[in-house]
Design a protein around this motif. Structure first.
Motif, PDB file in Angstrom:
ATOM      1  N   PHE A   1      -6.094  -4.384  -0.432  1.00  0.00           N
ATOM      2  CA  PHE A   1      -5.526  -5.719  -0.636  1.00  0.00           C
ATOM      3  C   PHE A   1      -6.046  -6.649   0.458  1.00  0.00           C
ATOM      4  CE2 PHE A   1      -2.361  -2.873  -2.511  1.00  0.00           C
ATOM      5  CZ  PHE A   1      -2.129  -3.477  -3.731  1.00  0.00           C
ATOM      6  N   GLY A   2      -6.225  -7.922   0.129  1.00  0.00           N
ATOM      7  CA  GLY A   2      -6.651  -8.849   1.165  1.00  0.00           C
ATOM      8  C   GLY A   2      -7.172 -10.158   0.607  1.00  0.00           C
ATOM      9  N   ARG A   3      -7.772 -10.915   1.492  1.00  0.00           N
ATOM     10  CA  ARG A   3      -8.394 -12.188   1.126  1.00  0.00           C
ATOM     11  C   ARG A   3      -9.808 -12.211   1.676  1.00  0.00           C
ATOM     12  NH1 ARG A   3      -3.603 -16.716   2.142  1.00  0.00           N
ATOM     13  NH2 ARG A   3      -2.106 -15.821   0.625  1.00  0.00           N
TER      14      ARG A   3
ATOM     15  N   THR B   1       0.809  -1.226   0.000  1.00  0.00           N
ATOM     16  CA  THR B   1       0.000   0.000   0.000  1.00  0.00           C
ATOM     17  C   THR B   1       0.838   1.270   0.000  1.00  0.00           C
ATOM     18  OG1 THR B   1      -0.176  -0.019   2.424  1.00  0.00           O
ATOM     19  CG2 THR B   1      -1.927  -1.117   1.169  1.00  0.00           C
ATOM     20  N   THR B   2       2.148   1.157   0.139  1.00  0.00           N
ATOM     21  CA  THR B   2       3.012   2.336   0.119  1.00  0.00           C
ATOM     22  C   THR B   2       3.052   2.913  -1.292  1.00  0.00           C
ATOM     23  OG1 THR B   2       4.371   1.499   1.927  1.00  0.00           O
ATOM     24  CG2 THR B   2       5.336   3.196   0.511  1.00  0.00           C
ATOM     25  N   LEU B   3       2.697   4.192  -1.425  1.00  0.00           N
ATOM     26  CA  LEU B   3       2.640   4.818  -2.742  1.00  0.00           C
ATOM     27  C   LEU B   3       4.042   5.128  -3.241  1.00  0.00           C
ATOM     28  CD1 LEU B   3      -0.271   5.291  -1.528  1.00  0.00           C
ATOM     29  CD2 LEU B   3      -0.374   7.301  -3.005  1.00  0.00           C
TER      30      LEU B   3
ATOM     31  N   THR C   1      -8.036  -3.913   6.306  1.00  0.00           N
ATOM     32  CA  THR C   1      -6.859  -3.804   7.155  1.00  0.00           C
ATOM     33  C   THR C   1      -5.594  -3.461   6.362  1.00  0.00           C
ATOM     34  OG1 THR C   1      -6.589  -6.210   6.980  1.00  0.00           O
ATOM     35  CG2 THR C   1      -7.748  -5.364   8.911  1.00  0.00           C
ATOM     36  N   GLU C   2      -5.673  -3.554   5.033  1.00  0.00           N
ATOM     37  CA  GLU C   2      -4.548  -3.199   4.168  1.00  0.00           C
ATOM     38  C   GLU C   2      -5.091  -2.357   3.019  1.00  0.00           C
ATOM     39  OE1 GLU C   2      -0.651  -5.297   2.027  1.00  0.00           O
ATOM     40  OE2 GLU C   2      -2.332  -6.524   2.686  1.00  0.00           O
ATOM     41  N   ALA C   3      -5.102  -1.052   3.236  1.00  0.00           N
ATOM     42  CA  ALA C   3      -5.750  -0.154   2.274  1.00  0.00           C
ATOM     43  C   ALA C   3      -5.088   1.213   2.312  1.00  0.00           C
ATOM     44  CB  ALA C   3      -7.242  -0.021   2.594  1.00  0.00           C
TER      45      ALA C   3
END
Length: 224
Positions: A109-111, A10-12, A159-161
């Protein structure tokens, strides 16, 4: 300020100053959008599928037919990437190169997990309905048992955005500011058009207030 921890994914990398990990900012963008794009890979073949969605707390909800490739594959817990983009304006610069758009976007990102519990499934479907047209769920017939069985509902944790946002006027090369070319921003927004009644509508059915006053705005305050 509540923030989501950044990860390598997620780091731009480009224009990181436009990025945000503030949960409220991310939630507001998600609450205003209507369509997300879900990216996933099956047997080395990438797919990106558009679908409706809703945010329910710290989860993103998507749903559809049990026969859907998207839901069938993603429901197995594979890695997915979900994007939502809102276009706020066209940025007209003095050179073709520097034209741009003002936008707000979120990448997740995730599942996913399949929501199997009946009550949790109904809660998720209610969230989807309220996200698209608040107030509609109370007016219509709810899903029956067969419809629930034919519908797959997935939850993806938020949780990952990250969010990425552009605002403001064009940024031209200094020499181009002398050009006699109009430059600025053309604002864009989504608005509801004139309602069109179903030909088979029974007599004396009034148009609900939520349809007459419909607009798309972030509603984070209603979805803690």
């Amino acid at each position: 300020m509540d923030t989501i921890s950044r990860t390598q994914r997620t780091t731009l990398k480009r224009l990181p100053q436009r990025g945000s990990f503030e949960r409220e900012q991310i939630n507001t963008i998600l609450d205003e959008g209507l369509v997300c794009h879900v990216g996933f890979i099956v047997n080395d073949q990438p797919y990106v599928i558009p679908t409706g969605y809703a945010r329910l707390g710290d989860e993103l909800i998507i749903h559809g037919s049990q026969a859907s490739r998207l839901l069938r594959e993603v429901g197995q817990g594979i890695d997915v990437c979900v994007t939502v983009t809102l276009i706020d304006g066209l940025v007209l610069a003095r050179s073709a190169f520097h034209h741009s758009m003002n936008y707000r976007s979120v990448v997740v990102f995730g599942r996913a997990r399949v929501i199997g519990d009946r009550e949790e499934k109904l809660e998720a479907l209610l969230a989807l309905s309220e996200h698209i047209i608040p107030g509609r769920w109370d007016d219509v017939r709810g899903p029956n048992e067969r419809e629930l069985q034919l519908t797959t509902v997935l939850s993806i944790p938020l949780t990952e955005a990250s969010a990425k946002i552009r605002t403001g006027p064009p940024v031209d090369d200094e020499a181009d500011y002398e050009l006699e070319v109009w430059a600025g921003v053309m604002p864009l927004q989504m608005t509801a058009g004139r309602l069109m009644a179903d030909d088979r509508l029974t007599a004396n059915v009034a148009i609900p207030a939520y349809a007459m006053r419909y607009e798309r705005t972030g509603r984070s305050s209603q979805k803690a």
